[in-house]
Design a protein around this motif. Structure first.
Motif, PDB file in Angstrom:
ATOM      1  N   THR A   8       0.785  -1.125   0.124  1.00  0.00           N
ATOM      2  CA  THR A   8       0.012  -0.330  -0.085  1.00  0.00           C
ATOM      3  C   THR A   8       0.711   1.238   0.147  1.00  0.00           C
ATOM      4  O   THR A   8       0.278   2.330   0.219  1.00  0.00           O
ATOM      5  CB  THR A   8      -1.017   0.074   1.166  1.00  0.00           C
ATOM      6  N   SER A   9       2.026   1.156  -0.257  1.00  0.00           N
ATOM      7  CA  SER A   9       2.948   2.239  -0.335  1.00  0.00           C
ATOM      8  C   SER A   9       4.156   2.084  -1.262  1.00  0.00           C
ATOM      9  O   SER A   9       4.638   0.930  -1.207  1.00  0.00           O
ATOM     10  CB  SER A   9       3.460   2.785   1.128  1.00  0.00           C
ATOM     11  N   ILE A  10       4.826   2.846  -1.796  1.00  0.00           N
ATOM     12  CA  ILE A  10       6.081   2.881  -2.305  1.00  0.00           C
ATOM     13  C   ILE A  10       6.975   2.311  -1.580  1.00  0.00           C
ATOM     14  O   ILE A  10       7.906   1.192  -1.946  1.00  0.00           O
ATOM     15  CB  ILE A  10       6.555   4.271  -2.958  1.00  0.00           C
ATOM     16  N   GLU A  11       7.086   2.700  -0.229  1.00  0.00           N
ATOM     17  CA  GLU A  11       8.138   2.050   0.869  1.00  0.00           C
ATOM     18  C   GLU A  11       7.856   0.420   0.957  1.00  0.00           C
ATOM     19  O   GLU A  11       8.668  -0.301   1.000  1.00  0.00           O
ATOM     20  CB  GLU A  11       8.177   2.660   2.228  1.00  0.00           C
ATOM     21  N   VAL A  62      -1.790   3.643  -4.385  1.00  0.00           N
ATOM     22  CA  VAL A  62      -0.287   4.159  -4.546  1.00  0.00           C
ATOM     23  C   VAL A  62      -0.053   4.742  -5.870  1.00  0.00           C
ATOM     24  O   VAL A  62       0.522   4.403  -6.775  1.00  0.00           O
ATOM     25  CB  VAL A  62       0.444   2.895  -4.247  1.00  0.00           C
ATOM     26  N   GLU A  64       1.883   7.359  -6.627  1.00  0.00           N
ATOM     27  CA  GLU A  64       3.284   7.466  -7.234  1.00  0.00           C
ATOM     28  C   GLU A  64       3.906   6.389  -7.727  1.00  0.00           C
ATOM     29  O   GLU A  64       4.923   6.429  -8.541  1.00  0.00           O
ATOM     30  CB  GLU A  64       4.120   7.986  -6.070  1.00  0.00           C
TER      31      GLU A  64
END
Length: 110
Positions: A8-11, A62, A64
């Motif tokens: 759920t995130s780039i990280e 997400v 990005e």
């Protein structure tokens, strides 16, 4: 293949790629009928490749991801081996061709 991990995130995506030598990312959109049709077939195919880990990303969640991984359509399938993108398929996936590509990559690395 173990299960499918929701990212759920780039990280989270970067961690997933770093933590799994064979990382397969499936990027979809909520309103994409092709995405919904392909996912079960992809999961079934990856059952034959237990060393590959599958991560799922909802592109809307997400945003990005499009710029970070140059994704212009959904679904997009990305295979990373040791952190490097080795395979990219998008939109209309030919599963016979994809299976042969995966077999060849796995064989090459063994």
């Amino acid at each position: 293949m173990r299960g499918m991990e929701e990212l759920t995130s780039i990280e989270a995506i970067e961690r997933f790629i770093a933590n799994h030598p064979f990382s397969f990312l499936y990027v979809s959109r909520q309103d994409c009928s092709v995405c919904h049709a392909i996912l079960p077939k992809l999961r079934e195919l990856l059952e034959r490749f237990p060393s590959i880990s599958l991560g799922h990303i909802q592109a809307e969640a997400v945003g990005e991801i499009a710029s970070k991984y140059l994704i212009f359509t959904a679904p997009t399938l990305l295979l990373f081996i040791e952190g490097k993108e080795m395979l990219r398929e998008d939109r209309f996936v030919q599963f016979g061709v994809l299976e042969r590509k995966l077999e060849n990559l796995i064989e090459l690395l063994n």
